[in-house]
Design a protein around this motif. Structure first.
Motif, PDB file in Angstrom:
ATOM      1  N   VAL A 149       0.841  -1.211   0.000  1.00  0.00           N
ATOM      2  CA  VAL A 149       0.000   0.000   0.000  1.00  0.00           C
ATOM      3  C   VAL A 149       0.872   1.256   0.000  1.00  0.00           C
ATOM      4  O   VAL A 149       0.624   2.208  -0.750  1.00  0.00           O
ATOM      5  CB  VAL A 149      -0.951  -0.009   1.211  1.00  0.00           C
ATOM      6  N   VAL A 150       1.905   1.242   0.861  1.00  0.00           N
ATOM      7  CA  VAL A 150       2.811   2.390   0.930  1.00  0.00           C
ATOM      8  C   VAL A 150       3.518   2.600  -0.406  1.00  0.00           C
ATOM      9  O   VAL A 150       3.623   3.734  -0.909  1.00  0.00           O
ATOM     10  CB  VAL A 150       3.840   2.205   2.059  1.00  0.00           C
ATOM     11  N   ALA A 151       3.989   1.488  -1.000  1.00  0.00           N
ATOM     12  CA  ALA A 151       4.686   1.577  -2.283  1.00  0.00           C
ATOM     13  C   ALA A 151       3.747   2.105  -3.368  1.00  0.00           C
ATOM     14  O   ALA A 151       4.141   2.928  -4.208  1.00  0.00           O
ATOM     15  CB  ALA A 151       5.237   0.215  -2.677  1.00  0.00           C
ATOM     16  N   ALA A 152       2.502   1.620  -3.342  1.00  0.00           N
ATOM     17  CA  ALA A 152       1.526   2.080  -4.329  1.00  0.00           C
ATOM     18  C   ALA A 152       1.249   3.572  -4.160  1.00  0.00           C
ATOM     19  O   ALA A 152       1.160   4.324  -5.149  1.00  0.00           O
ATOM     20  CB  ALA A 152       0.234   1.284  -4.201  1.00  0.00           C
ATOM     21  N   CYS A 153       1.091   4.031  -2.917  1.00  0.00           N
ATOM     22  CA  CYS A 153       0.842   5.449  -2.653  1.00  0.00           C
ATOM     23  C   CYS A 153       2.019   6.306  -3.121  1.00  0.00           C
ATOM     24  O   CYS A 153       1.826   7.379  -3.714  1.00  0.00           O
ATOM     25  CB  CYS A 153       0.598   5.668  -1.164  1.00  0.00           C
ATOM     26  N   MET A 154       3.230   5.780  -2.870  1.00  0.00           N
ATOM     27  CA  MET A 154       4.413   6.526  -3.295  1.00  0.00           C
ATOM     28  C   MET A 154       4.493   6.606  -4.810  1.00  0.00           C
ATOM     29  O   MET A 154       4.835   7.649  -5.383  1.00  0.00           O
ATOM     30  CB  MET A 154       5.684   5.879  -2.723  1.00  0.00           C
ATOM     31  N   ALA A 155       4.162   5.508  -5.477  1.00  0.00           N
ATOM     32  CA  ALA A 155       4.190   5.487  -6.935  1.00  0.00           C
ATOM     33  C   ALA A 155       3.167   6.462  -7.516  1.00  0.00           C
ATOM     34  O   ALA A 155       3.457   7.190  -8.476  1.00  0.00           O
ATOM     35  CB  ALA A 155       3.929   4.075  -7.437  1.00  0.00           C
ATOM     36  N   VAL A 156       1.975   6.462  -6.918  1.00  0.00           N
ATOM     37  CA  VAL A 156       0.936   7.395  -7.380  1.00  0.00           C
ATOM     38  C   VAL A 156       1.382   8.835  -7.161  1.00  0.00           C
ATOM     39  O   VAL A 156       1.197   9.701  -8.023  1.00  0.00           O
ATOM     40  CB  VAL A 156      -0.396   7.119  -6.645  1.00  0.00           C
ATOM     41  N   TYR A 157       1.991   9.103  -5.997  1.00  0.00           N
ATOM     42  CA  TYR A 157       2.455  10.467  -5.711  1.00  0.00           C
ATOM     43  C   TYR A 157       3.542  10.882  -6.690  1.00  0.00           C
ATOM     44  O   TYR A 157       3.545  12.018  -7.192  1.00  0.00           O
ATOM     45  CB  TYR A 157       2.976  10.584  -4.284  1.00  0.00           C
ATOM     46  N   VAL A 158       4.493   9.960  -6.950  1.00  0.00           N
ATOM     47  CA  VAL A 158       5.576  10.283  -7.885  1.00  0.00           C
ATOM     48  C   VAL A 158       5.011  10.603  -9.264  1.00  0.00           C
ATOM     49  O   VAL A 158       5.439  11.563  -9.917  1.00  0.00           O
ATOM     50  CB  VAL A 158       6.587   9.119  -7.967  1.00  0.00           C
ATOM     51  N   LEU A 159       4.037   9.817  -9.705  1.00  0.00           N
ATOM     52  CA  LEU A 159       3.406  10.080 -10.999  1.00  0.00           C
ATOM     53  C   LEU A 159       2.705  11.437 -10.985  1.00  0.00           C
ATOM     54  O   LEU A 159       2.846  12.228 -11.932  1.00  0.00           O
ATOM     55  CB  LEU A 159       2.413   8.967 -11.328  1.00  0.00           C
ATOM     56  N   TRP A 160       1.959  11.699  -9.907  1.00  0.00           N
ATOM     57  CA  TRP A 160       1.251  12.979  -9.789  1.00  0.00           C
ATOM     58  C   TRP A 160       2.233  14.145  -9.748  1.00  0.00           C
ATOM     59  O   TRP A 160       2.046  15.160 -10.423  1.00  0.00           O
ATOM     60  CB  TRP A 160       0.405  12.967  -8.512  1.00  0.00           C
ATOM     61  N   PHE A 161       3.305  13.991  -8.962  1.00  0.00           N
ATOM     62  CA  PHE A 161       4.285  15.069  -8.824  1.00  0.00           C
ATOM     63  C   PHE A 161       5.007  15.335 -10.148  1.00  0.00           C
ATOM     64  O   PHE A 161       5.280  16.487 -10.503  1.00  0.00           O
ATOM     65  CB  PHE A 161       5.309  14.726  -7.737  1.00  0.00           C
ATOM     66  N   SER A 162       5.305  14.250 -10.889  1.00  0.00           N
ATOM     67  CA  SER A 162       5.980  14.415 -12.177  1.00  0.00           C
ATOM     68  C   SER A 162       5.125  15.240 -13.138  1.00  0.00           C
ATOM     69  O   SER A 162       5.631  16.116 -13.851  1.00  0.00           O
ATOM     70  CB  SER A 162       6.291  13.053 -12.801  1.00  0.00           C
ATOM     71  N   ARG A 163       3.841  14.980 -13.151  1.00  0.00           N
ATOM     72  CA  ARG A 163       2.931  15.745 -14.010  1.00  0.00           C
ATOM     73  C   ARG A 163       2.847  17.192 -13.555  1.00  0.00           C
ATOM     74  O   ARG A 163       2.813  18.111 -14.379  1.00  0.00           O
ATOM     75  CB  ARG A 163       1.549  15.090 -14.017  1.00  0.00           C
ATOM     76  N   LEU A 164       2.785  17.398 -12.225  1.00  0.00           N
ATOM     77  CA  LEU A 164       2.742  18.760 -11.692  1.00  0.00           C
ATOM     78  C   LEU A 164       3.991  19.534 -12.087  1.00  0.00           C
ATOM     79  O   LEU A 164       3.910  20.663 -12.605  1.00  0.00           O
ATOM     80  CB  LEU A 164       2.621  18.716 -10.165  1.00  0.00           C
ATOM     81  N   ALA A 165       5.163  18.933 -11.852  1.00  0.00           N
ATOM     82  CA  ALA A 165       6.433  19.608 -12.127  1.00  0.00           C
ATOM     83  C   ALA A 165       6.584  19.936 -13.604  1.00  0.00           C
ATOM     84  O   ALA A 165       7.158  20.975 -13.961  1.00  0.00           O
ATOM     85  CB  ALA A 165       7.595  18.746 -11.641  1.00  0.00           C
TER      86      ALA A 165
END
Length: 532
Positions: free
Chosen positions: A8-24
């Motif tokens: 779950v933690v890994a999945a949340c981190m992956a989703v955040y990284v994807l979201w952050f990459s799009r934001l940046a």
């Protein structure tokens, strides 16, 4: 269970990284980091923040967007900051869509304890009412006379004797400190007709001035902290919030006593021409409202003029040709109004008419404000989704920071010599008339409906001080003193402005003016007619 948690933690981190990459990828300007956004860059460049912002704006064509809180749900609203110095965007924010860009709830909350709902801390109808009332007063000639009276008295009875004493003793003065005290006394006199006399021999400590300074510093400290944190500290009354509480209480007691006394004096038929008295005569305002009227104008009129003059004297001391032009103008005006005897030039303060004729001096002061605006950055809240003229989308709930410092340093706006101190850019082609630049290119006095009401009074004060000092003294930076910007809402000099003071000999300048006038008078009439 542990495996599931890790997944779950890994999945949340992956989703955040994807979201952050799009934001940046959608943001421009300085690098943004996960969670903390662009805050590391702000901290890294905190000692040269205004230059750092200008560098980023140059690279990005005058506008960029960044995020100070890279957290889903916040990043595209409260965490998003659009930074711009594009004159088209400034006109859009400060005039065209004025109602969509108020100061906003964050700014209002930060200054509420000190300024209440005064003119500089309010929006909408509250602001409009005070603006209209104050505008009527600022257009009256009597207010200008009041300012001139306070300025002339403080210059000739306090500032000039201190500089003369420093000259005789070959001493060093902190000119920024003297100017801060001078303008504080002046604005208090203009705002509520009482002179705190902070600029006096020995530079005594004044309880009201100290309380006001501490309240201002504690208020500005709130901009550094998250709102929830400073509100918690306020509830506990600890740290700077405890200082703010005590200081505001002292300021309120002082002004309350002034207001009560003034009301009694007005009832007894005594005449006063300060702003407080004018508001008292206009209607039945509450004591709290009158206090905030006085405090708002003190905050606006004190630091801005003194800081501008500090940078002016520093620039003039390092540009001898500009200083010489100012001295020639002073000598020419005084020769015409008082005659050729230089002792008559020093005998009395400058008159309105003499100050108004100092065109090149006004150009030099304006050029100073272009390069070193007293308020280098300002911010607005976005009420509804909007698109700026350069195509930048700004969502509701985000903020727009307009960099006044950067606006004066863009080649696209001011040309390739934008970083040079060149007062001539403010003059007509024949050099005889001052030509004010478009207010969205030169934003030192704000622009649009909130343009500074006291702009003319500020020029009157600055010109009077600058002319009186330069006519009598030559100033140069003390050896070893470093002039650096202090990172605050007002562009103070970090270490003050330590200067050596020397007596000025105007005889050579006066002689040059006399020769010029004699040569002009000797031109035959037929030559003049032929030239016409």
């Amino acid at each position: 269970m542990e495996v599931v948690t890790l997944l779950v933690v890994a999945a949340c981190m992956a989703v955040y990284v994807l979201w952050f990459s799009r934001l940046a990828s959608r943001l421009t300007g300085p690098r943004v980091w996960p969670v903390v956004g662009s805050l590391p860059g702000l901290i890294q460049h905190s000692e040269r923040m205004h230059e750092w912002i200008a560098d980023n704006l140059r690279v990005n064509g005058g506008t960029y967007q960044t995020c100070i809180c890279a957290v889903p749900g916040l990043a595209r609203r409260q965490g998003l900051v659009t930074v711009t110095c594009d004159p088209r965007n400034l006109e859009h924010v400060l005039k065209t869509r004025f109602d969509n860009y108020p100061k906003g709830p964050t700014y209002h909350a930060v200054f509420l304890d000190l300024l209440g709902d005064g003119i500089f801390n309010s929006d909408g109808d509250t602001w409009l009412f005070q603006r209209k009332t104050a505008a009527l007063e600022f257009t009256t000639r009597t207010l200008r006379h009041a300012m001139s009276r306070w300025v002339c008295r403080s210059i000739h009875l306090r500032l000039l004797p201190m500089l003369q004493d420093a000259s005789l003793k070959s001493g060093v003065v902190d000119l920024q400190e003297l100017l801060l005290r001078l303008t504080f006394d002046n604005i208090c006199g203009l705002a509520f007709g009482k002179d705190p006399e902070t600029l006096a021999p020995g530079l005594p400590e004044n309880a009201f001035a100290v309380a006001f300074d501490r309240a201002t510093e504690a208020t500005l400290n709130r901009f550094i902290l998250p709102e929830s944190m400073w509100r918690f500290k306020k509830w506990l009354r600890v740290g700077m919030e405890a200082t703010l509480f005590r200081s505001v209480a002292h300021v309120d007691r002082y002004l309350s006593a002034v207001i009560k006394t003034r009301k009694l004096e007005i009832d007894d038929g005594q005449n006063h021409d300060d702003l407080l008295s004018r508001f008292i005569k206009k209607g039945t305002y509450s004591e709290s409202f009158l206090q905030h009227v006085a405090l708002n104008f003190i905050l606006a009129g004190r630091d801005t003029s003194s800081v501008a003059l500090s940078w002016f004297f520093w620039l003039v001391s390092s540009h001898p040709h500009v200083e010489r032009r100012i001295l020639l103008e002073l000598a020419s005006v005084l020769h015409e109004s008082r005659g050729p005897d230089t002792s008559a030039w020093l005998a009395s303060p400058f008159t309105f008419e003499e100050v108004d004729r100092l065109v090149y001096l006004k150009a030099a002061l304006s050029e100073t404000l272009r390069l070193y605006p007293s308020v280098p950055e300002d911010s607005k809240h976005v009420v509804a989704d909007d698109v700026l003229p350069d195509g930048t989308f700004v969502p509701a709930g985000s903020s727009v920071t307009y960099s006044i410092y950067s606006a004066g340093r863009m080649k696209s706006v001011w040309g390739n010599d934008c970083l040079e101190f060149r007062p001539d850019r403010w003059l007509s082609s024949d050099g005889k008339r001052f030509e004010m630049q478009d207010s969205f290119r030169f934003v030192a006095f704000n622009a649009g409906p909130r343009i500074c009401l006291g702009k003319d009074l500020a020029y009157l004060q600055m010109k009077s001080i600058a002319a009186s000092v330069l006519l009598r003294h030559r100033l140069n930076v003390a050896p070893g003193h470093r002039v650096e910007q202090k990172m605050s809402l007002t562009l103070f000099m970090k270490h003050g402005l330590k200067m050596n003071v020397h007596d000025r000999d105007m005889d050579s300048i006066a002689s040059e003016v006399r020769k010029t006038r004699q040569s002009a008078a000797a031109v035959p009439a037929e030559v003049v007619a032929a030239g016409a």
